[in-house]
Design a protein around this motif. Structure first.
Motif, PDB file in Angstrom:
ATOM      1  N   ASP A  48      42.400  17.620 -13.427  1.00 48.77           N
ATOM      2  CA  ASP A  48      42.005  18.498 -12.324  1.00 48.77           C
ATOM      3  C   ASP A  48      42.476  19.942 -12.514  1.00 48.77           C
ATOM      4  N   ALA A  49      43.402  20.159 -13.424  1.00 51.64           N
ATOM      5  CA  ALA A  49      43.995  21.492 -13.583  1.00 51.64           C
ATOM      6  C   ALA A  49      43.359  22.303 -14.703  1.00 51.64           C
ATOM      7  N   ASN A  50      42.439  21.702 -15.470  1.00 48.52           N
ATOM      8  CA  ASN A  50      41.870  22.395 -16.618  1.00 48.52           C
ATOM      9  C   ASN A  50      40.356  22.286 -16.643  1.00 48.52           C
ATOM     10  N   LEU A  51      39.724  23.278 -17.279  1.00 48.45           N
ATOM     11  CA  LEU A  51      38.299  23.232 -17.573  1.00 48.45           C
ATOM     12  C   LEU A  51      38.150  22.916 -19.054  1.00 48.45           C
ATOM     13  N   PHE A  52      37.432  21.853 -19.360  1.00 42.58           N
ATOM     14  CA  PHE A  52      37.279  21.415 -20.743  1.00 42.58           C
ATOM     15  C   PHE A  52      35.895  21.814 -21.255  1.00 42.58           C
ATOM     16  N   PHE A  53      35.882  22.515 -22.390  1.00 40.33           N
ATOM     17  CA  PHE A  53      34.623  22.931 -22.993  1.00 40.33           C
ATOM     18  C   PHE A  53      34.193  21.994 -24.121  1.00 40.33           C
ATOM     19  N   SER A  54      35.111  21.155 -24.588  1.00 44.16           N
ATOM     20  CA  SER A  54      34.774  20.191 -25.630  1.00 44.16           C
ATOM     21  C   SER A  54      35.729  19.011 -25.522  1.00 44.16           C
ATOM     22  N   ILE A  55      35.333  17.903 -26.132  1.00 50.12           N
ATOM     23  CA  ILE A  55      36.186  16.713 -26.103  1.00 50.12           C
ATOM     24  C   ILE A  55      37.427  16.924 -26.958  1.00 50.12           C
ATOM     25  N   ASP A  56      37.315  17.730 -28.020  1.00 50.95           N
ATOM     26  CA  ASP A  56      38.480  18.017 -28.863  1.00 50.95           C
ATOM     27  C   ASP A  56      39.515  18.825 -28.091  1.00 50.95           C
TER      28      ASP A  56
END
Length: 260
Positions: free
Chosen positions: A220-228
């Motif tokens: 909930d605290a991060n925005l993920f742009f890729s699975i890596d």
């Protein structure tokens, strides 16, 4: 009428008198209209000796009789018993109550569970979390777009090689954990499966509590742009969780310090 006869114990004549209706109503059986006979014969011709579903039969009949509506063909198809037999859904036997017993040494029982989240582009990914009940240490979290039983067991094999083999593994009734591949893997590794009852996540409370912390601190605290990127942030946080985060249940010690 049937209700009055069966539950009140009255005769047919008296039931008809009470309900003010004719006795013929009880014995009347609706006869198939002659116009439906053409539809029935068309369905029989379309089916032949094959096993086709209703939609395919409807399309085939309409090629020969384009004036017949799909609803009419469907009605006769169902009423005359042409529907293919449906395989009954297999009901899974519920597991007995399985309360958590905190072990006194490591690798007595691991707990596993799945979570899910989304990348910025909306694509969903899953996480596979593995916890040791002894000291609440998280041995690993696998992030991937898909985690079938084969991938989950391969990840567990890597953890076993690093931390040792557990005597038991506790988990829920998810499809990955009910798969034949996972059960075969447990037998081949001589690991006992400690299943919890359906709808009882509280009996896997330690990993469920970890899931909350992981979701609040990372998912909930991060925005993920890729699975890596998600895996990299997770691995960094996992090191902090195991070595710096104190647990009240462990006497305000970290998992690493408690196991030392």
């Amino acid at each position: 009428m049937h209700y009055v006869i069966e539950n009140r114990g009255v005769s047919v004549a008296k039931a008809c008198k009470i309900l003010n209706c004719s006795r013929s109503r009880l014995y009347y059986k609706k006869k198939m209209p002659a116009k439906d006979l053409v539809v029935k014969e068309a369905i029989q011709a379309a089916i032949g000796s094959t096993r086709r579903g209703r939609n395919k039969i409807i399309r085939k009949v309409q090629k020969v009789y384009p004036n017949l509506s799909a609803s009419k063909i469907r009605r006769v198809y169902v009423r005359e018993g042409f529907s293919l037999p449906q395989k009954p859904r297999k009901r899974m036997k519920n597991n007995p109550a399985n309360p958590i017993i905190i072990p006194l040494v490591r690798n007595e029982e691991w707990a596993i569970d799945f979570m899910s989240d989304t990348l910025v582009n909306g694509r969903r990914f899953r996480t596979f979390n593995v916890i040791d009940h002894y000291n609440r240490q998280c041995y690993g979290i696998l992030n991937s777009f898909s985690i079938p039983a084969r991938k989950a067991t391969a990840f567990l094999d890597r953890l076993i090689e690093k931390y040792g083999k557990p005597k038991r593994i506790r988990g829920d009734n998810g499809p990955e954990l009910m798969a034949k591949w996972f059960k075969t893997w447990l037998r081949s590794r001589t690991i006992q499966w400690s299943a919890i009852p359906k709808g009882s996540p509280q009996q896997n409370a330690i990993v469920e509590r970890f899931n909350r912390t992981y979701r609040e601190d990372i998912l909930d605290a991060n925005l993920f742009f890729s699975i890596d990127q998600a895996q990299q942030i997770t691995d960094q946080w996992l090191e902090e969780y195991n070595t710096d985060r104190e647990h009240e249940a462990l006497g305000y010690q970290t998992p690493a310090a408690y196991a030392a």
